[in-house]
Motif scaffolding. Structure first.
Motif, short mmCIF file in Angstrom:
data_model
loop_
_atom_site.label_atom_id
_atom_site.label_comp_id
_atom_site.label_asym_id
_atom_site.label_seq_id
_atom_site.Cartn_x
_atom_site.Cartn_y
_atom_site.Cartn_z
N GLU A 128 31.51 -23.86 -15.29
CA GLU A 128 30.35 -24.71 -15.02
C GLU A 128 30.55 -25.59 -13.80
OE1 GLU A 128 29.39 -26.87 -18.55
OE2 GLU A 128 28.72 -25.09 -19.64
N GLU A 129 31.63 -25.34 -13.06
CA GLU A 129 31.91 -26.13 -11.86
C GLU A 129 31.66 -25.32 -10.60
OE1 GLU A 129 35.15 -29.50 -13.11
OE2 GLU A 129 35.83 -27.80 -11.93
N ILE A 288 25.47 -35.53 -19.19
CA ILE A 288 26.26 -36.59 -18.54
C ILE A 288 27.58 -36.78 -19.27
CG2 ILE A 288 26.29 -39.02 -17.86
CD1 ILE A 288 23.21 -38.88 -17.83
N LYS A 289 27.54 -36.79 -20.60
CA LYS A 289 28.78 -36.92 -21.37
C LYS A 289 29.76 -35.80 -21.03
CE LYS A 289 28.89 -37.91 -25.69
NZ LYS A 289 28.61 -37.90 -27.16
N ASP A 290 29.24 -34.57 -20.99
CA ASP A 290 30.11 -33.43 -20.67
C ASP A 290 30.67 -33.54 -19.26
OD1 ASP A 290 29.78 -32.34 -23.16
OD2 ASP A 290 28.25 -30.89 -22.55
N SER A 291 29.84 -34.02 -18.34
CA SER A 291 30.28 -34.16 -16.95
C SER A 291 31.44 -35.16 -16.86
CB SER A 291 29.11 -34.63 -16.08
OG SER A 291 29.55 -34.95 -14.79
N VAL A 292 31.30 -36.30 -17.53
CA VAL A 292 32.36 -37.32 -17.49
C VAL A 292 33.59 -36.84 -18.25
CG1 VAL A 292 32.96 -39.69 -18.13
CG2 VAL A 292 30.71 -39.19 -17.18
N ARG A 293 33.37 -36.16 -19.37
CA ARG A 293 34.50 -35.59 -20.10
C ARG A 293 35.28 -34.62 -19.21
NH1 ARG A 293 31.99 -33.65 -25.91
NH2 ARG A 293 32.88 -35.29 -27.22
N ARG A 294 34.57 -33.77 -18.50
CA ARG A 294 35.21 -32.80 -17.62
C ARG A 294 36.02 -33.51 -16.55
NH1 ARG A 294 31.04 -29.50 -16.92
NH2 ARG A 294 30.11 -30.78 -15.30
N ASP A 295 35.43 -34.52 -15.93
CA ASP A 295 36.11 -35.27 -14.88
C ASP A 295 37.37 -35.94 -15.43
OD1 ASP A 295 36.55 -36.64 -12.42
OD2 ASP A 295 35.56 -38.40 -13.25
N MET A 296 37.25 -36.58 -16.59
CA MET A 296 38.41 -37.27 -17.19
C MET A 296 39.48 -36.28 -17.60
SD MET A 296 36.72 -40.29 -19.52
CE MET A 296 36.09 -41.79 -18.76
N ALA A 297 39.07 -35.14 -18.13
CA ALA A 297 40.05 -34.14 -18.55
C ALA A 297 40.84 -33.62 -17.36
CB ALA A 297 39.34 -32.98 -19.26
N ARG A 325 38.26 -24.81 -25.93
CA ARG A 325 37.08 -23.96 -25.68
C ARG A 325 36.15 -24.58 -24.66
NH1 ARG A 325 37.47 -23.39 -31.34
NH2 ARG A 325 35.84 -24.96 -31.63
N ALA A 326 35.92 -25.89 -24.79
CA ALA A 326 35.02 -26.59 -23.87
C ALA A 326 35.59 -26.58 -22.45
CB ALA A 326 34.80 -28.03 -24.33
N PHE A 327 36.88 -26.84 -22.32
CA PHE A 327 37.49 -26.91 -20.99
C PHE A 327 37.47 -25.54 -20.31
CE2 PHE A 327 40.79 -27.24 -17.77
CZ PHE A 327 40.55 -28.50 -17.24
N LYS A 328 37.71 -24.49 -21.09
CA LYS A 328 37.68 -23.15 -20.50
C LYS A 328 36.26 -22.80 -20.06
CE LYS A 328 39.45 -18.50 -21.18
NZ LYS A 328 40.23 -17.60 -22.08
N LYS A 329 35.26 -23.27 -20.79
CA LYS A 329 33.87 -23.04 -20.39
C LYS A 329 33.57 -23.79 -19.09
CE LYS A 329 29.11 -23.77 -21.95
NZ LYS A 329 28.24 -24.40 -22.99
N TRP A 330 34.12 -25.01 -18.97
CA TRP A 330 33.87 -25.84 -17.79
C TRP A 330 34.50 -25.25 -16.53
CZ3 TRP A 330 35.72 -30.86 -20.64
CH2 TRP A 330 34.71 -31.29 -21.50
N THR A 331 35.76 -24.85 -16.64
CA THR A 331 36.54 -24.53 -15.45
C THR A 331 36.98 -23.07 -15.36
OG1 THR A 331 38.67 -25.06 -16.45
CG2 THR A 331 37.45 -26.89 -15.47
#
Length: 345
Positions: A128-129, A288-297, A325-331
């Motif tokens: 998603e990036e 927005i929550k997912d975006s900030v979570r991704r950035d912080m992770a 699972r969420a992080f793999k979806k993000w990146t």
């Protein structure tokens, strides 16, 4: 929807003298007298004695126009093959007919490859990036940090204008050490910054890529008639609800400590109104929550030795497997693989 060209906010703090001095490196290498350039642009050379001094944006725009005219080069002397006057305008006209941001960014990269040998702009999508990678091989061997930063800022602001939305960055990676004007990065790139990286790139959500271009040829002509002033300031100051909520969440130790109702109360509005305003901005509370979570992770995986399970807990995930699972979806990579890849780069 706004259709006017962005207005220059001259009341702002201006541009650091250190930035202006760095911008003139290409002109000096080409044999131009930078002191005469300053005088002809109405800038007092004495201001350069203190790198903390500020130069007005209109003065900076006059300086850039004069420099480009004398060099016959819109790159300011940094590129091996000069950008003849009108190059940026032609790039804009090449992109204006694209249906969405993805196609426009891809076309801008192709255009740059046709007019430059040592500058490359590439769009890469991972999960998603989206990453807009800017590579300058610097054949002239000049101190080129300001040039690369300027290209990044110009692309961010111009393409935000094309879709009539501020492209909110997740983070920016820079293949340079922190500059003397590091404090100005919050205005240049309102996100987290990583210096001394392998590549320079802007990272943002892929959801922007499908957004349509909403400008027409007439608006583009009006925009270009005000360049470079209109590119020396942000397209829109990010006082959007999206931007304000992102900053609010980034200051929390745990994102889950704030609910939508809490955020609405802090913004002196109702949850219903906040949801509606976010929808108008093309976002949602969960986005927005997912975006900030991704950035912080990403930040914690890169900069710290925190265990993956602890990161998952801090970000409000019920268990590490849900975070994985969420992080793999993000990146496109699992957290452990992402951390290992970063260490090996």
């Amino acid at each position: 929807m706004e259709s006017e060209t962005p207005k220059l906010h001259e009341e702002g703090p201006g541009i650091p003298a250190a930035v202006v001095r760095a911008q003139l490196v290409g002109a000096q290498a080409a044999g131009l007298d930078y002191l005469q350039l300053l005088r002809d642009s109405g800038i007092d050379a004495a201001q350069f004695e203190d790198p903390e001094n500020r130069i007005g944006r209109e003065q900076m725009a006059s300086l850039l126009r004069l420099e480009w005219d004398l060099l016959n080069d819109e790159s300011g002397g940094f590129l091996a093959r000069p950008w003849l006057p009108g190059t940026f305008a032609m790039m804009g006209h090449a992109c204006i007919s694209c249906p969405n941001l993805r196609r426009a960014l891809l076309r801008s990269g192709r255009f740059i490859s046709m007019v430059s040998d040592d500058l490359h702009i590439k769009l890469v999508e991972d999960g998603e990036e989206a990453r807009l990678i800017i590579h300058h091989s610097n054949d002239k061997k000049l101190p080129n940090q300001i040039f690369v930063e300027s290209i990044a800022v110009i692309w961010l602001r111009f393409f935000s204008w094309l879709i009539d939305r501020t492209i909110l960055l997740e983070r920016v990676l820079l293949a340079f050490p922190p500059p003397d004007y590091n404090e100005d990065y919050s205005d240049m790139f309102p996100c987290r910054h990583y210096f001394n990286q392998v590549e320079t790139c802007l990272v943002f959500s892929t959801r922007y890529l499908q957004m349509p271009l909403v400008r027409d040829e007439q608006q583009l002509a009006e925009f270009l008639s005000r360049a470079p002033e209109c590119l020396l300031t942000q397209y829109k100051s990010d006082h959007s609800f999206t931007g304000r909520i992102r900053r609010m969440l980034q200051q929390q130790n745990s994102i889950e400590n704030l609910s939508l109702d809490d955020v609405a109360a802090r913004l002196y509005t109702s949850p219903q109104t906040l949801r509606r305003r976010l929808k108008e901005e093309g976002n949602s509370w969960q986005d927005i929550k997912d975006s900030v979570r991704r950035d912080m992770a990403v930040y914690q995986l890169k900069q710290q030795e925190t265990a993956v399970a602890e990161i998952a807990e801090r970000l409000g995930f019920s268990e590490p497997s849900a975070f994985n699972r969420a992080f793999k979806k993000w990146t496109g990579l699992a957290p452990g693989a992402y951390r290992e890849k970063f260490r090996n780069d």
